[in-house]
Design a protein around this motif. Structure first.
Motif, mmCIF file in Angstrom:
data_model
loop_
_atom_site.group_PDB
_atom_site.id
_atom_site.type_symbol
_atom_site.label_atom_id
_atom_site.label_comp_id
_atom_site.label_asym_id
_atom_site.label_seq_id
_atom_site.Cartn_x
_atom_site.Cartn_y
_atom_site.Cartn_z
ATOM 1 N N GLY A 180 -2.402 -4.963 -10.760
ATOM 2 C CA GLY A 180 -2.320 -5.036 -9.302
ATOM 3 C C GLY A 180 -1.708 -6.338 -8.833
ATOM 4 O O GLY A 180 -2.166 -7.422 -9.224
ATOM 5 N N ASP A 223 2.319 -5.344 -10.732
ATOM 6 C CA ASP A 223 2.790 -3.959 -10.735
ATOM 7 C C ASP A 223 4.278 -3.886 -11.075
ATOM 8 O O ASP A 223 5.110 -3.408 -10.298
ATOM 9 C CB ASP A 223 2.520 -3.318 -9.371
ATOM 10 N N GLY A 246 -7.469 -0.180 -12.346
ATOM 11 C CA GLY A 246 -6.558 -0.032 -11.226
ATOM 12 C C GLY A 246 -5.411 0.913 -11.554
ATOM 13 O O GLY A 246 -5.267 1.404 -12.678
#
Length: 395
Positions: A180, A223, A246
């Protein structure tokens, strides 16, 4: 999407013990025996005194009051060294070898010792205070079965069996990948509201260790798909089990599964009908197991407790079911009816039972810090009143 029971059964089927290795007693705490522990010798090896006192022949004290010369002393690790002659006694201390011929130890409080002569006021009765050779165990006796986790008590038994090394199941090596762009390392935040401290991996690492795993690394990843795929490949090479947090939804930057695609990801299950934690998934990639957990802290830790803990335990040689030891406890607060998804309510142990926490948000970390039990609510469960007994799991 599958049920929790179905997911737990699949986890149990994959949670097979890893290879066997030998470790010294100093490194064996918490490990799981791969083979039975067998005693190399007897304990005690010879008859020994169970008390401080005087070793005697029973027959010499059969007529009541008597005096006997003290012909020697026996200490733990250093015996008298010769048989006890009739009409004599030996001063003896706890753990000392009993002289051949001695069949009783009279406790020192019942004897008057004056100038090398022991005076016995009456014929002794009660226990003989002699531990027979092999009364604890004998050579070749199995003291611990394979599959037992080595506790302080069991390590004492292992050392007493005269074993310097033990064959144990290898600890599963676990790599934790947190994904993330919004995450930063605790203590290094930019101070703005767009970034948040990465917290989940610390709790997961502690959980993995608690259930017998070895955390070989924690990585925080942005990401970026190429970066994520490179990290996935490195993790699969180094670890027995990879945990990724995540990126399990369907957004443009949700890469948790995609990052393992180049390594032949084969999903065992993709979602579980539970609340919190529906996005949890399990798969295989590159010959290793991969667990995907939600990014929300509470959802991540709840699903880890329910599905990661039994997986780590099983890989490390424990029974996976040990991690799912449900019990029943009375409610101290009412609970509303459960919907169509199995729900695990965070709660606290109290003297009178268990109490659900008021904050059940899947991202709440303040409430998470107070939770020490999970209260299981099955789909369609009716409202539960104070005093009703519910299923709970230590959290």
């Amino acid at each position: 999407m599958i049920s929790f029971d179905a997911a737990a059964a699949l986890v149990s089927g994959l949670a097979r013990p890893l290879a066997t290795e030998r470790v010294g007693l100093d490194q064996a705490d918490g490990r799981v025996l791969a083979v039975p522990l067998v005693a190399r010798g007897a304990s005690p090896a010879v008859a020994v005194s169970a008390m401080d006192g005087y070793a005697v022949r029973e027959a010499d004290l059969s007529h009541g009051s008597v005096s006997l010369p003290v012909v020697g002393v026996a200490y733990a690790g250093q015996g008298f060294g010769q048989p006890l002659a009739p009409g004599a006694c030996v001063r003896i201390y706890t753990g000392a070898p009993a002289p051949a011929g001695a069949d009783r130890v009279v406790v020192q409080e019942a004897v008057r010792d004056e100038g090398g002569v022991a005076y016995f006021a009456e014929a002794p009765c009660g226990g003989r205070h002699v531990r027979a050779a092999g009364c604890d165990f004998r050579a070749g006796d199995e003291l611990l079965a394979a599959g037992l986790r080595l506790t302080p008590q069991r390590l004492i038994a292992a050392a007493a069996a005269d074993q310097s090394e033990l064959a144990v199941v290898a600890r599963p090596r676990v790599m934790i990948l947190s994904t993330g762009d919004e995450l930063h390392e605790p203590g290094q935040g930019p101070g703005g509201g767009a970034s948040i401290p990465e917290s989940v991996s610390f709790g997961l690492a502690a959980l993995v260790r608690a259930w017998g795993g070895e955390v070989i690394g924690r990585r925080r990843l942005g990401d970026d798909l190429s970066l994520l795929q490179a990290a996935a490949g490195e993790a699969l090479q180094a670890a027995d089990l990879v945990v990724v947090t995540g990126g399990a939804s369907v957004g443009q930057r949700d890469y948790a599964k995609v990052m393992f695609a180049p390594f032949g990801l084969d999903c065992v299950f993709a979602k579980v009908a539970i609340k919190p934690g529906k996005p949890v998934w399990l798969g295989r990639a590159g010959g290793k197991l991969v667990v995907g957990l939600p990014g929300n802290p509470t959802a991540a830790l709840v699903t880890a407790r329910l599905l990661l803990a039994p997986l780590v335990a099983g890989l490390g040689g424990q029974a996976p079911d040990r991690a799912l030891a449900w019990r029943r406890a009375p409610l101290t607060q009412a609970l509303e009816a459960c919907g169509d998804r199995e729900t695990f309510v965070r709660g606290q142990r109290l003297a009178a039972g268990v109490a659900p926490l008021s904050d059940q948000d899947s991202s709440s970390q303040r409430a998470l810090a107070l939770a020490d039990v999970l209260i299981r609510r099955r789909p369609g469960d009716l409202a539960a009143a104070i005093g009703d007994r519910v299923e709970v799991l230590e959290f």
